[in-house]
Design a protein around this motif. Sequence first.
Motif, PDB file in Angstrom:
ATOM      1  N   MET A   1      45.854  35.858  71.084  1.00  5.79           N
ATOM      2  CA  MET A   1      46.140  36.324  72.394  1.00  5.79           C
ATOM      3  C   MET A   1      45.451  38.143  70.978  1.00  5.79           C
ATOM      4  O   MET A   1      46.163  37.762  70.294  1.00  5.79           O
ATOM      5  N   LYS A   2      45.020  38.484  71.864  1.00  5.35           N
ATOM      6  CA  LYS A   2      44.763  40.249  71.068  1.00  5.35           C
ATOM      7  C   LYS A   2      46.325  40.323  70.888  1.00  5.35           C
ATOM      8  O   LYS A   2      46.725  40.984  71.790  1.00  5.35           O
ATOM      9  N   PRO A   3      46.120  40.899  69.590  1.00  6.06           N
ATOM     10  CA  PRO A   3      47.867  42.134  69.561  1.00  6.06           C
ATOM     11  C   PRO A   3      47.790  42.905  70.360  1.00  6.06           C
ATOM     12  O   PRO A   3      49.214  42.746  70.810  1.00  6.06           O
ATOM     13  N   GLU A   4      47.249  43.905  70.669  1.00  2.15           N
ATOM     14  CA  GLU A   4      47.959  44.848  71.343  1.00  2.15           C
ATOM     15  C   GLU A   4      48.329  44.256  73.106  1.00  2.15           C
ATOM     16  O   GLU A   4      48.697  44.953  74.325  1.00  2.15           O
ATOM     17  N   VAL A   5      46.611  42.993  74.101  1.00  2.00           N
ATOM     18  CA  VAL A   5      47.717  42.688  74.316  1.00  2.00           C
ATOM     19  C   VAL A   5      48.847  41.535  74.609  1.00  2.00           C
ATOM     20  O   VAL A   5      50.017  41.760  75.372  1.00  2.00           O
ATOM     21  N   GLN A   6      49.087  40.553  73.747  1.00  2.00           N
ATOM     22  CA  GLN A   6      50.829  40.399  73.107  1.00  2.00           C
ATOM     23  C   GLN A   6      51.238  41.944  73.378  1.00  2.00           C
ATOM     24  O   GLN A   6      53.183  41.373  73.396  1.00  2.00           O
ATOM     25  N   GLU A   7      51.515  43.004  72.345  1.00  2.00           N
ATOM     26  CA  GLU A   7      52.286  44.230  72.166  1.00  2.00           C
ATOM     27  C   GLU A   7      52.424  44.335  73.936  1.00  2.00           C
ATOM     28  O   GLU A   7      53.847  44.744  74.533  1.00  2.00           O
ATOM     29  N   LEU A   8      51.517  44.300  74.926  1.00  2.00           N
ATOM     30  CA  LEU A   8      51.739  44.458  76.448  1.00  2.00           C
ATOM     31  C   LEU A   8      52.797  43.636  76.875  1.00  2.00           C
ATOM     32  O   LEU A   8      53.331  43.934  77.460  1.00  2.00           O
ATOM     33  N   LEU A   9      52.785  42.660  77.001  1.00  2.00           N
ATOM     34  CA  LEU A   9      52.978  41.791  77.823  1.00  2.00           C
ATOM     35  C   LEU A   9      54.497  40.974  76.313  1.00  2.00           C
ATOM     36  O   LEU A   9      55.614  41.331  77.816  1.00  2.00           O
ATOM     37  N   SER A  10      55.184  41.629  75.809  1.00  2.00           N
ATOM     38  CA  SER A  10      56.338  42.133  75.299  1.00  2.00           C
ATOM     39  C   SER A  10      57.075  43.162  76.128  1.00  2.00           C
ATOM     40  O   SER A  10      58.563  42.978  76.142  1.00  2.00           O
ATOM     41  N   LEU A  11      56.227  44.283  75.525  1.00  2.00           N
ATOM     42  CA  LEU A  11      56.774  45.428  76.571  1.00  2.00           C
ATOM     43  C   LEU A  11      57.864  45.491  77.319  1.00  2.00           C
ATOM     44  O   LEU A  11      58.375  45.503  77.687  1.00  2.00           O
ATOM     45  N   LEU A  12      56.509  44.584  78.519  1.00  2.00           N
ATOM     46  CA  LEU A  12      57.365  44.224  80.283  1.00  2.00           C
ATOM     47  C   LEU A  12      58.361  43.490  80.154  1.00  2.00           C
ATOM     48  O   LEU A  12      58.906  42.830  80.838  1.00  2.00           O
ATOM     49  N   GLN A  13      59.251  42.238  78.646  1.00  2.00           N
ATOM     50  CA  GLN A  13      59.803  41.745  78.780  1.00  2.00           C
ATOM     51  C   GLN A  13      60.616  42.344  78.762  1.00  2.00           C
ATOM     52  O   GLN A  13      60.856  43.475  77.885  1.00  2.00           O
ATOM     53  N   VAL A  14      62.412  41.979  79.619  1.00  2.00           N
ATOM     54  CA  VAL A  14      63.295  42.617  79.097  1.00  2.00           C
ATOM     55  C   VAL A  14      64.777  41.720  78.667  1.00  2.00           C
ATOM     56  O   VAL A  14      64.917  41.167  79.092  1.00  2.00           O
ATOM     57  N   GLU A  15      65.238  42.680  77.725  1.00  2.00           N
ATOM     58  CA  GLU A  15      66.799  42.278  76.937  1.00  2.00           C
ATOM     59  C   GLU A  15      67.775  41.576  78.147  1.00  2.00           C
ATOM     60  O   GLU A  15      68.318  42.995  78.544  1.00  2.00           O
ATOM     61  N   ARG A  16      68.667  40.201  78.299  1.00  2.00           N
ATOM     62  CA  ARG A  16      69.174  40.485  78.944  1.00  2.00           C
ATOM     63  C   ARG A  16      70.552  40.636  78.079  1.00  2.00           C
ATOM     64  O   ARG A  16      71.037  40.085  77.456  1.00  2.00           O
ATOM     65  N   LEU A  17      71.522  41.703  78.656  1.00  2.00           N
ATOM     66  CA  LEU A  17      72.733  42.381  77.995  1.00  2.00           C
ATOM     67  C   LEU A  17      73.917  41.523  78.675  1.00  2.00           C
ATOM     68  O   LEU A  17      75.297  41.562  77.702  1.00  2.00           O
ATOM     69  N   GLU A  18      73.872  41.576  79.714  1.00  2.00           N
ATOM     70  CA  GLU A  18      74.965  40.763  80.479  1.00  2.00           C
ATOM     71  C   GLU A  18      74.660  39.967  82.035  1.00  2.00           C
ATOM     72  O   GLU A  18      73.504  40.261  81.983  1.00  2.00           O
ATOM     73  N   TYR A  19      74.990  39.936  82.972  1.00  2.00           N
ATOM     74  CA  TYR A  19      74.761  39.078  83.970  1.00  2.00           C
ATOM     75  C   TYR A  19      74.022  40.637  85.408  1.00  2.00           C
ATOM     76  O   TYR A  19      72.260  39.342  85.366  1.00  2.00           O
ATOM     77  N   ASN A  20      74.598  41.432  84.974  1.00  2.00           N
ATOM     78  CA  ASN A  20      73.326  42.390  85.728  1.00  2.00           C
ATOM     79  C   ASN A  20      72.767  43.266  84.986  1.00  2.00           C
ATOM     80  O   ASN A  20      71.979  44.376  86.019  1.00  2.00           O
ATOM     81  N   LEU A  21      73.024  43.165  83.654  1.00  2.00           N
ATOM     82  CA  LEU A  21      71.921  44.404  83.016  1.00  2.00           C
ATOM     83  C   LEU A  21      71.133  44.136  81.771  1.00  2.00           C
ATOM     84  O   LEU A  21      71.448  42.962  80.929  1.00  2.00           O
ATOM     85  N   PHE A  22      70.038  44.885  81.943  1.00  2.00           N
ATOM     86  CA  PHE A  22      68.856  44.477  80.523  1.00  2.00           C
ATOM     87  C   PHE A  22      69.022  46.114  80.215  1.00  2.00           C
ATOM     88  O   PHE A  22      69.160  46.954  80.177  1.00  2.00           O
ATOM     89  N   ARG A  23      67.819  45.297  78.947  1.00  2.00           N
ATOM     90  CA  ARG A  23      67.299  46.381  78.082  1.00  2.00           C
ATOM     91  C   ARG A  23      66.178  46.070  77.801  1.00  2.00           C
ATOM     92  O   ARG A  23      65.638  45.773  77.711  1.00  2.00           O
ATOM     93  N   GLY A  24      65.030  47.465  77.801  1.00  2.00           N
ATOM     94  CA  GLY A  24      63.850  47.504  77.747  1.00  2.00           C
ATOM     95  C   GLY A  24      63.151  48.519  76.648  1.00  2.00           C
ATOM     96  O   GLY A  24      64.052  49.428  76.770  1.00  2.00           O
ATOM     97  N   VAL A  25      62.373  48.034  76.253  1.00  2.00           N
ATOM     98  CA  VAL A  25      61.750  49.260  74.934  1.00  2.00           C
ATOM     99  C   VAL A  25      60.970  49.693  75.453  1.00  2.00           C
ATOM    100  O   VAL A  25      60.105  50.091  76.138  1.00  2.00           O
TER     101      VAL A  25
END
Length: 290
Positions: A1-25
């Motif tokens: 997969m192209k690096p820039e596509v992988q970067e976009l797919l990773s950007l849309l993933q959010v990290e779960r902090l708590e039951y209803n809380l998430f974090r993104g960059v």
Amino acid sequence: MKPEVQELLSLLQVERLEYNLFRGVSGEIGSPQVFGGQVLGQALMAAATTVEASRSVHSLHAYFLRPGDKNARIVYDVERIRDGGSFTTRRVVAIQHGRPIFNLAASFHVPEDGVSHQDPMPQARGPEGLESDRELRRRILGLLPERQRAAAKTEGALDFRPVEPYDPLDPKPGPSLRHTWLRLADRAPDDPLLHQALLAYASDFGLLQSAMIPHGLSFVQPTLQVASLDHAMWFHDGFRMDEWLLYSMESPAAGGARGFCRGSLYTQDGRRVASVAQEGLIRVRKPQPE
């Protein structure tokens, strides 16, 4: 997969902090603040994480409340409004520095059979042979503002090919109706939610420009302040973001420093898969004396 596509797919993933809380960059597309489509896509991913996998989003409505800080992470607070027999509703608030910058309401639906119709797909030249928006901008690279110049140099994860190219350095007034082909620059995983989040992300690119073209305005003009105010989407049918979609955009009205825009997205075989509506700020400031 192209690096820039992988970067976009990773950007849309959010990290779960708590039951209803998430974090993104945040990513970089050359805008001074966080790109609205990014927050839209991340908020949708956060909301969907709390919904049964068998239910897919059919509509979303969002407001952009404050400019986002690209150097700070974004916290997404998901509220589980309703879990019904057929529909699930979620509300999401995006927070930075203790203040909301964005909110979203999204509705998810179980698959059902029903009546079906759509207006015909617009007649437009196909994507083959069209220059990409990035290629067009590279021709005028040295004349672009520094931030946009850096973004134009990089290979993008999304391939936009305008049917009616528009010169940002010499904008001529014209009809608001415009068409652009778009797709992801590489194959993506077989995850319908991810493709919906990618389309939400992409749908914020260029839509507001349809309200600027009738007035001969462009994003690079220093006296122009432009920002998305709200954004709504409806998903009608399945699609893949790594296959060509025609984005038909128009602005039926503008006034009071706001432009109203709407868009329709079609597969190459003519299926209408999504509809978009947006209102944006278009504020023309008087030039400052030297």
